[in-house]
Design an enzyme around this catalytic site. Structure first.
Site, PDB file in Angstrom:
ATOM      1  N   ASP A 172       0.914  -1.139  -0.117  1.00  0.00           N
ATOM      2  CA  ASP A 172      -0.101  -0.017   0.071  1.00  0.00           C
ATOM      3  C   ASP A 172       0.927   1.242   0.031  1.00  0.00           C
ATOM      4  O   ASP A 172       0.840   2.127   1.023  1.00  0.00           O
ATOM      5  CB  ASP A 172      -0.855   0.165   1.197  1.00  0.00           C
ATOM      6  CG  ASP A 172      -1.921   1.088   1.248  1.00  0.00           C
ATOM      7  OD1 ASP A 172      -2.247   1.617   0.220  1.00  0.00           O
ATOM      8  OD2 ASP A 172      -2.430   1.596   2.244  1.00  0.00           O
ATOM      9  N   LEU A 173       1.588   1.545  -1.070  1.00  0.00           N
ATOM     10  CA  LEU A 173       2.509   2.417  -1.205  1.00  0.00           C
ATOM     11  C   LEU A 173       1.789   3.816  -1.581  1.00  0.00           C
ATOM     12  O   LEU A 173       1.157   4.062  -2.420  1.00  0.00           O
ATOM     13  CB  LEU A 173       3.641   2.457  -2.234  1.00  0.00           C
ATOM     14  CG  LEU A 173       4.809   3.355  -2.378  1.00  0.00           C
ATOM     15  CD1 LEU A 173       5.549   3.404  -1.198  1.00  0.00           C
ATOM     16  CD2 LEU A 173       5.508   3.102  -3.519  1.00  0.00           C
TER      17      LEU A 173
END
Length: 255
Positions: A172-173
């Site tokens: 989940d950048l």
């Protein structure tokens, strides 16, 4: 991946904790319980009411304790419970191991201290304790306050390429999981829940697309100067230039 002799597992009633004895030789199950710290007056008041995260100040150390919680529809169904598939498959143990190896490889991530789970039947809850990185703010907070310098975008592109060269895929950048320090080159990446190690592939491009989508959503209601096409191009140019430099860097491997 193999771990050093300093890595220990301590079982207790209903669960177990994994920890680095060189950094937490006196570790106890209470270290993974925010209420245990609160009873000792060690929880930073600034973190009260933040839900799953508690900031700990104890014995001259600054720590972050995170309790894993589900999101979306599953949060309504299972809350903070996850399906049991074995200790090594728990969210906390997997993230702790990934942080351990990334930290040893010199990547800018929080230092892992301890991880644990508490099992109840076929489900479990989990917690992770890491060293707190002081004097930082998220990329999201920085952009919300003012335009970010081009030097920071350049450093961020270089930083992300270091992770990808090592095969690290962040699940989940986004702008909230990137921390900035006082210097333009001071960048850390946090929250590697569900992160994985992978062989080279298109996943690295998907990581960047996810980050850009996060930035566009974040700045939609702000001035156009908060995140520009030039900012993103600087990040990409730095990323690609660093990729050429790191062609010989071996990726970390599972197993």
């Amino acid at each position: 991946m193999a771990v050093g002799a300093e890595v220990r597992i301590q079982e207790f009633a209903g669960g177990a904790m994994l920890y680095d004895s060189s950094r937490a030789g006196n570790a106890a199950p209470g270290w993974l319980d925010a209420k245990w710290w609160a009873a000792r007056g060690a929880v930073d008041a600034a973190s009260e009411g933040r839900g799953s995260t508690a900031l700990i100040e104890a014995d001259g150390r600054s720590l972050v304790l995170r309790h894993y919680r589900r999101g979306g529809l599953m949060a309504r169904l299972m809350g903070d419970r996850y399906v049991w598939r074995g200790a090594e498959q728990t969210r906390s143990f997997r993230e702790w191991h990934l942080l351990y190896h990334m930290h040893r490889a010199g990547l800018p991530v929080p230092m892992p201290i301890a991880a644990g789970y508490r099992r109840r039947g076929n489900t479990y809850s989990a917690d992770l304790l890491v060293q707190r990185i002081r004097g930082v703010r998220s990329l999201a907070a920085a952009i919300g306050a003012a335009p970010v310098p081009l030097g920071t975008w350049m450093a961020l592109g270089r930083c992300l390429r270091y992770f990808h060269a090592r095969g690290v895929c962040h699940a989940d950048l986004n702008a909230h999981n990137i921390l900035l320090g006082e210097e333009e080159s001071d960048i850390w990446v946090i929250d590697f829940d569900r992160g994985t190690l992978r062989a080279p592939g298109w996943w690295s491009d998907a990581n960047l697309v996810r980050l850009r989508r996060s930035l566009l959503k974040l700045t939609a209601g702000l001035g156009a100067e908060r995140f520009t096409a030039a900012d993103w191009q600087v990040l990409l140019d730095s990323y690609l230039a660093t990729a050429i430099q790191l062609q010989q860097v071996p990726a970390m491997q599972n197993g």
